[in-house]
Design a protein around this motif. Structure first.
Motif, PDB file in Angstrom:
ATOM      1  N   ILE A  69      30.346 -72.264  75.320  1.00 56.60           N
ATOM      2  CA  ILE A  69      28.120 -73.331  75.970  1.00 56.60           C
ATOM      3  C   ILE A  69      28.672 -74.461  75.176  1.00 56.60           C
ATOM      4  CG2 ILE A  69      27.810 -71.554  77.108  1.00 56.60           C
ATOM      5  CD1 ILE A  69      25.597 -70.447  75.023  1.00 56.60           C
ATOM      6  N   THR A  70      29.174 -74.546  73.637  1.00 54.77           N
ATOM      7  CA  THR A  70      28.960 -75.095  72.268  1.00 54.77           C
ATOM      8  C   THR A  70      30.120 -75.139  71.488  1.00 54.77           C
ATOM      9  OG1 THR A  70      27.186 -76.017  71.381  1.00 54.77           O
ATOM     10  CG2 THR A  70      27.116 -73.653  71.343  1.00 54.77           C
ATOM     11  N   ARG A  71      30.526 -76.374  71.266  1.00 48.93           N
ATOM     12  CA  ARG A  71      31.820 -76.680  70.586  1.00 48.93           C
ATOM     13  C   ARG A  71      31.007 -76.297  68.804  1.00 48.93           C
ATOM     14  NH1 ARG A  71      32.141 -81.420  72.826  1.00 48.93           N
ATOM     15  NH2 ARG A  71      32.064 -82.704  71.194  1.00 48.93           N
ATOM     16  N   ASN A  72      30.082 -75.679  68.718  1.00 45.60           N
ATOM     17  CA  ASN A  72      29.809 -75.763  67.429  1.00 45.60           C
ATOM     18  C   ASN A  72      28.736 -74.629  67.260  1.00 45.60           C
ATOM     19  OD1 ASN A  72      31.063 -77.875  66.234  1.00 45.60           O
ATOM     20  ND2 ASN A  72      29.598 -79.298  67.540  1.00 45.60           N
ATOM     21  N   PRO A  73      29.195 -73.283  67.651  1.00 42.90           N
ATOM     22  CA  PRO A  73      27.932 -72.656  67.960  1.00 42.90           C
ATOM     23  C   PRO A  73      27.216 -71.564  66.207  1.00 42.90           C
ATOM     24  CG  PRO A  73      29.691 -71.885  68.649  1.00 42.90           C
ATOM     25  CD  PRO A  73      30.077 -72.885  68.260  1.00 42.90           C
ATOM     26  N   MET A  74      29.191 -71.711  65.072  1.00 40.54           N
ATOM     27  CA  MET A  74      28.100 -71.407  63.942  1.00 40.54           C
ATOM     28  C   MET A  74      27.442 -72.573  62.922  1.00 40.54           C
ATOM     29  SD  MET A  74      30.854 -70.877  60.737  1.00 40.54           S
ATOM     30  CE  MET A  74      32.394 -69.837  62.047  1.00 40.54           C
ATOM     31  N   ILE A  75      27.412 -73.738  63.350  1.00 41.63           N
ATOM     32  CA  ILE A  75      26.331 -74.673  62.490  1.00 41.63           C
ATOM     33  C   ILE A  75      25.116 -74.600  63.054  1.00 41.63           C
ATOM     34  CG2 ILE A  75      25.956 -76.866  61.753  1.00 41.63           C
ATOM     35  CD1 ILE A  75      28.064 -75.943  60.346  1.00 41.63           C
ATOM     36  N   THR A  76      25.122 -74.137  64.915  1.00 40.03           N
ATOM     37  CA  THR A  76      23.869 -73.878  65.436  1.00 40.03           C
ATOM     38  C   THR A  76      23.188 -72.918  64.921  1.00 40.03           C
ATOM     39  OG1 THR A  76      24.568 -75.175  67.394  1.00 40.03           O
ATOM     40  CG2 THR A  76      22.523 -73.655  67.577  1.00 40.03           C
ATOM     41  N   GLY A  77      23.830 -71.567  64.161  1.00 35.45           N
ATOM     42  CA  GLY A  77      23.395 -70.608  64.009  1.00 35.45           C
ATOM     43  C   GLY A  77      23.100 -70.760  62.444  1.00 35.45           C
ATOM     44  N   ILE A  78      23.417 -71.606  61.725  1.00 38.73           N
ATOM     45  CA  ILE A  78      22.830 -72.101  60.343  1.00 38.73           C
ATOM     46  C   ILE A  78      21.650 -72.905  60.121  1.00 38.73           C
ATOM     47  CG2 ILE A  78      23.336 -73.037  57.847  1.00 38.73           C
ATOM     48  CD1 ILE A  78      25.243 -70.583  59.040  1.00 38.73           C
ATOM     49  N   LEU A  79      21.083 -73.671  61.549  1.00 41.48           N
ATOM     50  CA  LEU A  79      20.530 -74.022  61.783  1.00 41.48           C
ATOM     51  C   LEU A  79      19.008 -73.367  62.373  1.00 41.48           C
ATOM     52  CD1 LEU A  79      22.123 -77.921  63.567  1.00 41.48           C
ATOM     53  CD2 LEU A  79      20.661 -76.989  61.504  1.00 41.48           C
ATOM     54  N   ALA A  80      19.652 -71.858  63.221  1.00 44.09           N
ATOM     55  CA  ALA A  80      18.331 -71.848  63.697  1.00 44.09           C
ATOM     56  C   ALA A  80      18.150 -70.960  61.847  1.00 44.09           C
ATOM     57  CB  ALA A  80      19.078 -70.519  64.469  1.00 44.09           C
TER      58      ALA A  80
END
Length: 140
Positions: A69-80
């Motif tokens: 669903i998104t190409r950058n979920p790891m960075i999204t996790g860090i942003l969270a």
């Protein structure tokens, strides 16, 4: 954790207790971010057959789990996680760090990572890139 701590240290941070909703949301964001970051690292190992390190990068393109669903979920996790820290610590300075971190990653992905992945995985990556948004999932 290190950069937010340095930011708090060098800005003479004074702790103010978060309100109830900041506490609940902060914990939610941190736990969600940790879950997403760990999940993506497991996918790097199991499906990608590699690591985050450039010298042991993935051998297979990962398009499973959150990568659907998104190409950058790891960075999204860090942003969270950073958002959760900001809420729990009640610090405006950490909001600036979140913005800077996001912009740096956007630039890095555009200038380096997308080109590298296109060279490494060819049409498979280009098709994936065409169909899966970088950051915000498509609402269908």
């Amino acid at each position: 954790i290190t950069i937010p701590l340095l930011i708090l240290y060098f800005t003479n941070f004074q702790y103010n207790s978060p309100n109830y909703w900041q506490l609940i949301l902060g914990i939610f964001f941190i736990l969600s971010g940790l879950f997403l970051a760990v999940w993506t690292m497991i996918l790097f190992h199991r499906i990608g057959k590699g690591t985050l390190a450039p010298w042991a990068s993935t051998k297979h393109l990962i398009i499973e789990g959150p990568y659907k669903i998104t190409r950058n979920p790891m960075i999204t996790g860090i942003l969270a996680i950073l958002t959760g820290e900001t809420l729990l610590l009640n610090s405006i300075n950490l909001i600036f760090w979140i913005i800077i971190f996001f912009v740096i990653n956007c630039i890095h992905f555009k200038l380096y990572e997308e080109k590298n992945l296109a060279e490494k995985f060819g049409n498979e990556y280009l098709e994936y890139k065409k169909n899966v948004p970088a950051w915000f999932p498509k609402i269908r």
